[in-house]
Each structure stands twice: as structure tokens, then as C-alpha cells.
Design an enzyme around this catalytic site. Structure first.
Site, short mmCIF file in Angstrom:
data_model
loop_
_atom_site.label_atom_id
_atom_site.label_comp_id
_atom_site.label_asym_id
_atom_site.label_seq_id
_atom_site.Cartn_x
_atom_site.Cartn_y
_atom_site.Cartn_z
N LYS A 1 -8.11 -12.20 4.76
CA LYS A 1 -7.59 -11.84 5.94
C LYS A 1 -6.16 -11.64 5.99
O LYS A 1 -5.72 -10.70 6.25
CB LYS A 1 -7.73 -13.19 6.94
N GLU B 1 -11.98 -8.55 14.75
CA GLU B 1 -12.80 -7.41 14.98
C GLU B 1 -13.30 -7.82 16.61
O GLU B 1 -13.35 -6.69 17.19
CB GLU B 1 -13.98 -7.80 14.03
N LYS C 1 -14.97 -18.41 18.92
CA LYS C 1 -14.28 -19.73 18.88
C LYS C 1 -12.93 -19.88 18.71
O LYS C 1 -12.29 -20.48 19.77
CB LYS C 1 -15.01 -20.72 17.90
N GLU D 1 -22.10 -19.32 3.27
CA GLU D 1 -20.82 -19.70 3.55
C GLU D 1 -20.49 -21.49 3.47
O GLU D 1 -19.32 -21.99 3.42
CB GLU D 1 -20.61 -19.02 4.98
N HIS E 1 -43.46 -3.23 -1.32
CA HIS E 1 -43.33 -1.99 -1.64
C HIS E 1 -41.69 -1.62 -2.00
O HIS E 1 -41.66 -0.59 -2.23
CB HIS E 1 -43.60 -0.88 -0.19
N GLY F 1 -19.04 -21.99 13.21
CA GLY F 1 -19.59 -20.54 13.76
C GLY F 1 -21.13 -20.41 13.17
O GLY F 1 -21.82 -20.17 14.05
N ARG F 2 -21.37 -20.78 11.90
CA ARG F 2 -22.72 -20.53 11.44
C ARG F 2 -23.70 -21.43 11.82
O ARG F 2 -24.82 -21.28 11.75
CB ARG F 2 -22.69 -20.10 9.96
#
Lengths: 529, 529
Positions: free
Chosen positions: A492, A208, A202, A346, A377, A259-260
């Protein structure tokens, strides 16, 4: 508004928390209770008889929703009011309009803001439709999505959830981690001539993603291919990535899409439409839109997102549980919990309220989970007999996706899966007495089930929206801002200080360790290895 | 032995917990502290200056280890004493000898029990070596591992961790969930003529595994292929699956290998050796064996598993943290946290001690995690600024696996990855002051880093053993039995009741709802959908 701990409903709930319902007591969990404590909407039923909730608690929780104007805040969000803000402090100051990304169906929100946002979103969908027709003509078979966080977790979770609906000649891949091994694994074995790459950021400045874009681009140029014939951008208008000359096509998102919360925008839709076709994507969006309307319902007992939010608040603030597990009994939802982990933690992992005051109550819990029956399990030992109580949100489906199933000993696998789901919900609630203390199950462990017919596009959309709106409701009630993420900034800034040292070392530049003494101490450890 | 809360060292630690170190205070985290609070063994360095631990706390924790005879119990375990038991109650009553599965290298444990167990394990490795030579001749290219829980999570996590070392003509796949969609996805696109299937169940009676075995078998017979030419068994001697006539080859494990501790037995080695070759598997086993010896070291300051266990106990019982995140800054370790979730929560999620008394202290925490940097764009908001403190165990590597890396803006991706890792460790510890409350980071959030040169077979073996031994140490100190899992039984019993109803419904048999009233209430909900 009064602070959380000064609310009348919270006072009432504090009284009720002293003697909460014990599900392991004889006669508490009854068929009548199971029958009554069910809510249904948008094809999803919530079975919450196995929560530690009495009718009095439920009533007090509804009072809490009223006292905090939760429903009005939901309406304000969907109407496009500027709710992403902290009173009196510098903040993002934005609208929150992810619901408008899918508001094309019945009974739309009709404010100017939402109409405009929905129209813009629809135009991008139309552009996507044309683009895909063209891409088909050019024989593209593979698409690599390069993104991280919200540009990865949600789009990936939904892709995997619906993979069985995929067109047989299309494949989607994801690169997210800055770890170079990640890109390497994905790119090996792809025919790049037939591959599209969609770069999603965005801000257009995600470290990254830009690093991985370069890494992937180099593969293309090494093979003599032009990146701008293969690369697509999904980014904000005016971002550093908004440069159509560099991309075959550019799709847009806006500052009011977090974003999320971006799966139903172009962040998710480009790869989903490539894999499943536009019609399936519209089904998915319709499911989400339908649940958005449910979130506006004044009938609290069938407003699933509100009900889920209130149950979560009871478990978090009154039964004092630190975590909440989301466990789908469906392999297709293998990464859905990872998406919800981001969405929830977040959004609501916050320590100040909307006036900038530090809160004196717990906010968002730790969200985690793996699909069942696998978890049985693994960590179920701890949730049945451990010393910390883990509330669980189960998800189950009546039918499997493929229908490729086999009768073994009189039942098929889907029936076995459902049997295990119901057994766990029941067993956690009622427990089991035994003279051998090691075979004794205390029970009284709260959980509920979201049950739907099939893990299909509409239902996955509805589930996604259920959780988005549940998280928003919790934020409204806790009076926190669920839509910013200042807590990721410090990392950051510090990472850039380390990167700066690495970079200077490479270029042979002198650096004074005193400029970053703690950093150099870490880096020295690396030299010792 | 005195109960946990009656121990002298615990009394001392309770005093110290009242004024624990605050890492965010000026002058606490110094280069000297980082230099001193480092421990190294088996190629792994632990950087724990960013834990809330003073020298006094460390000393008291070492006293706790002494007072609970933690080291002696570790030696007893590795010597083959029957430690999987609860005094005075029916229990498994078994030795715990997973360390013997890799005890072929230097300075072996030399009791009769361990020598016998190691010899049996080595014989299986020899058998595996011959089998693989034969399999190569027959041109098998793919192997499908069918198993669940310990027969899936560990083997899968290690396979993914080392995938970059894979032989180019070999591929391994996994089927675990009873969800039929899982098997379907894996089997589509495989050339079954060239495919081996290894069915893994110690008991030979795991519902999900046997169901999936039938499902996969049917695919083979539908194509006219003989399952017994393609199927392998890994099971306990004498189990219902121990029937060599049904399998191309059978490999054995023993009752002293718990499922979650079985990766270095044939449960993991068959698929790992198929993919990577015997030599890499031996490197992996050597790494694990090396760390097993470290766990026996009387020098507590370099006994990494003990140190890790004690730090965890400080965070759990004295700083009262409910969860612990394991976050590898390596995409290769993408499923390592899921394995550790089982290993830890199934081992130490217990509420009675080894005398059958209910404990009055916290035991195993909730373990969860996703690789970094991905998590930074997801749940880090919550761990930096949320209201619950989450201790973190970071894992990092100096070098990448592939070496396929690109300089972007003066640094390569591995350097960016390490920069982020160090930045998070530092930022969580020291925080950041700011006048804007939303940009304020409280810091003082405990974490440490496990740092190694490269994610190679030896290191992955050492890491695996580090966690196995850390978990065992915590169990020893909490005085619980980390090696059984009675807490998974209730769900199995109840699931069979539901399965019975489904089965009778299919066969048209009458069932009286009164025989299982709560069950029928759940099943009615399914009919409503």
C-alpha cells in the site's frame, strides 16, 4: 509456552514422520479403516482414512493440541479475550468475535463481551429486516456490492453457493477490482432506478472501494438519480464512511470482526438477505453457530475443525507439503476455494510468533482449488503423477441443489459426481501398479472428504465456520497471530508513491526522479510500450 | 542425452544456487538493472530485474537451453515431428501441431506436415465464416459451449479476456461440470429458439460432456425444438460424435491438437468468432502466431517463452519453490490463471522422463492465481511474510479496455492498477526493515512482470502462445513428455466402478460388496448421511 519445535508432542511426531504410513501398501486402506476414520458433527462427515495418519500419529496430534492449549485458546477467542496481539510490540490488540455475529441460538457463550457483541449484531439484523421490507415496497430488484478482499470474496462465495435459493425477482452483483473494466461490465445493463449499491469497507478508507464508489456514483448522477437514495454503507462506527447523510441506510461492524471473518456480519448479511430473505440467512447463521460449538468440544475425535487443523499440520510440518488444495465437487462452491485462500493465507501466512520471534517451522500453506470434476480435466495429472505432493480437502454432497437431473446410462449426474469424488480420493491413496512407467500411479497421496447431505444454507454456514475455526486452531497451535495482516501494508505504501508520481505527472508538476529512482525505472518501461 | 542432474550446466547452476543473489541487499536492485533486465517481443515486455538472477545465472541457464537442445526441439515440434512419445513404451505417438492452427501469416513453417495441418485448419475457419453468416440470417443470439477441461478452460478464459470486444447482440455461455446445477443455471433464462449449442469433445467420449449434451438436448426437445437444428459438434474425425446427421454443422480437430493446446483450433474459434466476429479472431490468431515465431528465435535474450521457461526452472529446481502464481492486474484475465493451471500442470506434472525413467528432479510446479488488486486483499499477506516463497509472474497493461475511467484524487483507475502492480513487484523484491518484527518484510521474493499496451485480441493471442511455448520449453529441458496425460486415467477407471454400483442399485441388481470392498465402504458413508 515452549516453542513449537521444543514441544514433547512435536518430538514424538518427528519420530513418527520418519516412517509414515504408506497408503499404497496392500492391506493398509481397508473397509475397517474407512469405517473407523470418520468423524461427524453438524451434519458434516469427515472421511479421513485416506490421510497418511496412523492411530499413533492421531494420538500424538491430540497431544499437540493439548500441549498448546488449543481448545482453551478457542474458548478464549469465543469468550472475547484480546487475542489479536503480539506480546511486547505495537499491534492491533483486539478481541476476535466473529462467532458472536451468529451466537443467537442454543447454548450461547455467556461472557459480558460476547453477550454485548451478539446483542449488537442482532440489532443490526433487525434493522436489516425493516430495511428490506421498505426496499421491497420501493421495488428494488438489484443490489451491487462494492468491496474488496473480505468484503468481496466471502460474500460472493456464499452468494454463489446458495444462488439456487435466490428469490426470482432479486439479483446481486459484485464490483471489487480497481480495474475500471470490472465496474463497467457489471453496471452495463442494470436499471439503476431499481438498484441498491452497498459499499463495504470496515476502515472506510479502502482505496479500491472508494474509487469504485465514486465511479458507480457518477453513473447514478449522470442519470439524474440521487446516490443517497440508492447507496448503503457497511462500515465501522466512526470510520470516514460513517456518515448517514450520504447513505439511505448504514449498517455497522466492529473492530473485533476481521475482514476475512466478516461474512456472517453485515458485510455478508445485507446482500444475502436481499437475495434469499431473512429466514435463509438465519439458517445460514445457525449452521455457522452450530459448528462454532463443535469447535469447543472436548471430544477431539468429533471436533471437526480441530481434527482438520491437526491433519493439516501433519501434512504441512511433518510430511512437508507446501500447498493444500480444497476441491468441492459442487459447481455452487465455485468461489469457495478463493474465499478460503484469503481466509487461510492471510490468517496464517506469518513468519513471527506471538512473542515477535521469527518461527523456525512452516506456517500456513498455499491454498488453492477449483471445483471437481472440472479439475480432473486440468491439474489432476500433476496431483496423481507430479513430483510435489498436494494434500487435498474434498467437499461433496449426497444430493444436488436443483434436483433437475437426468438418468444417462443408468445413473444421474449427482451419482456421477459422487462417483468421481470417491474415485479420486481412493485412487490418490492407493495408486496403481503398471509395467508401463507412464501408466504407473505411485499413490500414497493424502486427502480427506467432507461429506454433507445438500449444499443448503445451514450446511454452507457450517462449512464456512468449519474452515474459520480450523484456521484459528492452526494459528493457536503454531503460536502465531491469525488475526492481523501487517504483510499487506508495504504494498500500500509503495503503491501510494507510484500514484503520487502519476498524479504529479498529470498536474504537470516537476518531479525529481532521484526521489524515487526504482519507481521511475519501472515507469520508464511503461513509456517504452 | 545426459540426465538433467548430470548436465554440465546443471552442475554449474548447483554451484550458483549456493549463493544466489539477494534482492533485498542494498545496491542490488538498481535503475541500471531494471533497464538491462528487460526483454521485448510481439508487443510484450518482460521485466525480470526482480528475479533472483545474476548474469552468471542467466548465462548458465542459456547453456542449459543449449545443452538440452531446447530450441531444436521447439523447431521439431513446430515442424511436425512425432514428439508426443515415451521411448520404448506404449504411448500416444503423435505430432504436436497446435502452432499450425494459426500459421497462416508471415514466415510460415514450411514442412509438408505443417503446411497440411495449416491448410486443414484454414479450411475449417472458412467453413466457420460461412456458417456464421448463415447463423446471423437465422437470428441466433446465444451460444452455449458444452465441454470440459481443454474444451472449456481456454475457450472460456479467452472469451472473458475479450468480452469487452463482444458484438452487442451476441452472448456466449459455458457448461462444463457434470454437476447438474451447472447446466441448470446456464439454461434458465435463455431463449432456446435463438440458441446454438456447440458440443466439444476431441474423443467424442467425454463422460461429462456427453451427459451435459443429453441434459441440454432434453430442454430443447421438451420445448418442441429439434436439437439437430441447434447443435454443433467440434470433434475429431471418425470419433463417435462425428455424425453430421445429428448436428447443424460439424467442425474438426485432429489428434495432434492436445485439449489444453486447443484454444486456437475450432475448440475455441467457434465461440470466439460467434461473439467477436472473424476479424477479431484473426487478430487473436495473428498474435499467437507472432509469439510462435519468437519462440524459434536464436537470440535467447529476446526469446520470451524460452526466457520465461528458464527463469521458472531456476526458481523450481535451484531455488526449490513448489508453486508459481500468475497474477494478472486485469479483471478481463479473471480465468486466465485457471487455464494456465491446466496448461502447465497437465503438461509438466510428470514423474518419468522420455525414456520411461523416474526423474530425480522436480518437474512442473503448482500453478495458481487470481487477478490483482484483488489478491492484495487476500493471499498477499502470505507471499510477503509467509514461510514459503512463491515466485510470481505478473501481467499488466498500460491502457484499460473500455477507457471508461474516472479521475479520483488526481489519477485514474488504470494508473492506480499499474501503481499497485509495480509496488508489489518492487516490495516483494526489496522488502522493508523495521524494528517491529511484525512490520518487517524480508523481501528477496522473486517475481517478474509481463507488460503490454492493452488487453486486445492480438495481445491475448501472444500471451496465450507465450505460456504454451514456455511450458513446452520446460518440458523439453526436463526431458519429459508435456503432451500426454496418463495421470488422469486411474480416476476415470475407478469412477466407472462406482458408477456401475450406483447403476446396479437403481436397477435392483444384486451386487457382491466383496467385488469392490473399498468402494462399498465409501458408499456406506453416503447412506449414513
Amino acid at each position: 509456552m515452549a516453542q513449537f519445535n521444543q514441544l514433547q508432542s512435536v518430538e514424538k511426531l518427528r519420530e513418527l514422520e520418519r516412517m509414515p504410513l504408506d497408503l499404497s501398501h496392500e492391506g493398509i486402506l481397508t473397509p475397517k479403516r474407512i469405517e473407523e476414520m470418520t468423524a461427524s458433527a453438524a451434519g458434516i462427515s469427515m472421511l479421513y482414512a485416506t490421510e497418511r495418519i496412523s492411530n499413533n500419529v492421531l494420538e500424538a496430534l491430540f497431544d499437540l493440541a493439548k500441549e498448546t492449549n488449543a481448545l482453551e485458546k478457542m474458548q478464549a477467542m469465543q469468550n472475547g479475550e484480546v487475542i489479536n496481539r503480539i506480546e511486547g510490540f505495537e499491534c492491533e490488540n483486539r478481541m476476535v468475535l466473529h462467532a458472536a455475529m451468529r451466537d443467537f441460538f442454543d447454548s450461547q457463550n455467556e461472557t459480558d463481551k460476547t453477550k454485548e457483541a451478539a446483542a449488537l449484531a442482532y440489532a443490526e439484523l433487525e434493522k436489516l429486516k425493516s430495511f428490506l421490507l421498505d426496499a421491497d415496497k420501493h421495488g428494488f430488484t438489484d443490489l451491487v456490492q462494492v468491496g474488496i478482499g473480505g468484503s468481496d470474496l466471502g460474500p460472493r462465495a456464499i452468494y454463489l453457493a446458495l444462488e439456487s435459493y435466490k428469490k426470482s425477482d432479486k439479483n446481486v452483483h459484485f464490483i471489487s477490482n480497481v480495474d475500471p473494466d470490472d465496474a463497467h461490465k457489471v453496471l452495463d445493463g442494470l436499471d439503476l432506478k431499481k438498484t441498491l449499491v452497498v459499499v463495504v469497507s470496515k476502515s472506510g478508507g479502502t482505496l479500491e472501494t472508494l474509487t469504485n464508489e465514486e465511479l458507480v456514483k457518477k453513473r447514478f448522477t449522470d442519470q439524474g438519480l440521487s446516490p443517497n437514495e440508492h447507496f448503503l454503507a457497511v462500515t465501522g462506527k466512526g470510520s470516514p464512511m460513517d456518515d448517514p447523510s450520504k447513505y439511505r441506510e448504514s449498517f455497522y461492524i466492529w473492530d473485533y470482526i476481521g475482514g476475512r471473518y466478516s461474512v456472517t456480519s453485515m458485510v455478508g448479511c445485507v446482500e444475502l438477505a436481499f437475495a434469499f430473505g431473512m429466514e435463509k440467512v438465519l439458517d445460514f447463521l445457525r449452521g455457522a453457530a452450530t459448528m462454532d460449538k463443535v469447535a469447543l468440544s472436548t471430544d477431539f475425535k468429533s471436533n471437526l475443525p480441530l481434527l482438520g487443523a491437526l491433519i493439516g499440520i501433519w501434512n504441512r510440518n511433518f510430511l512437508h507439503c507446501t500447498t493444500c488444495a480444497v476441491i468441492p465437487y459442487s459447481q455452487a462452491l465455485i468461489r469457495f476455494s478463493a474465499h478460503l485462500q484469503q481466509l487461510d493465507m492471510e490468517s496464517n501466512g506469518k513468519r513471527i510468533d506471538k512473542s515477535g520471534e521469527q518461527v523456525d517451522y512452516e506456517t500456513g500453506p498455499i491454498i488453492w482449488g477449483e471445483p471437481g470434476t472440472n479439475g480432473q480435466h486440468s491439474f489432476y495429472q500433476c496431483i496423481h503423477q507430479g513430483t510435489s505432493i498436494v494434500p487435498i480437502e474434498f467437499i461433496g454432497f449426497k444430493e444436488s441443489q436443483f434436483g433437475d437431473d437426468l438418468l444417462v446410462k443408468g445413473t444421474n449426474s449427482q451419482e456421477k459426481l459422487l462417483s468421481n469424488l470417491f474415485a479420486q480420493s481412493l485412487g490418490l491413496a492407493v495408486g496403481k501398479k503398471d509395467d508401463n512407467p507412464n501408466k504407473y500411479f505411485p499413490g500414497n497421496r493424502p486427502n480427506h472428504i467432507l461429506l454433507a447431505k445438500k449444499c443448503d444454507p445451514f450446511t454452507v454456514g457450517a462449512l464456512l465456520s468449519y474452515f474459520e475455526n480450523k484456521v484459528a486452531f492452526q494459528g493457536f497451535i503454531w503460536n502465531i497471530n491469525s488475526f492481523d495482516q501487517e504483510g499487506v501494508q508495504l504494498g500500500k505504501v509503495l503503491a501510494n508513491q507510484f500514484i503520487d508520481v502519476f498524479s504529479k505527472k498529470r498536474s504537470g508538476e516537476e518531479i525529481d526522479p532521484k526521489s524515487f529512482p526504482l519507481g521511475f525505472s519501472f515507469l520508464n518501461k511503461l513509456d517504452d510500450i
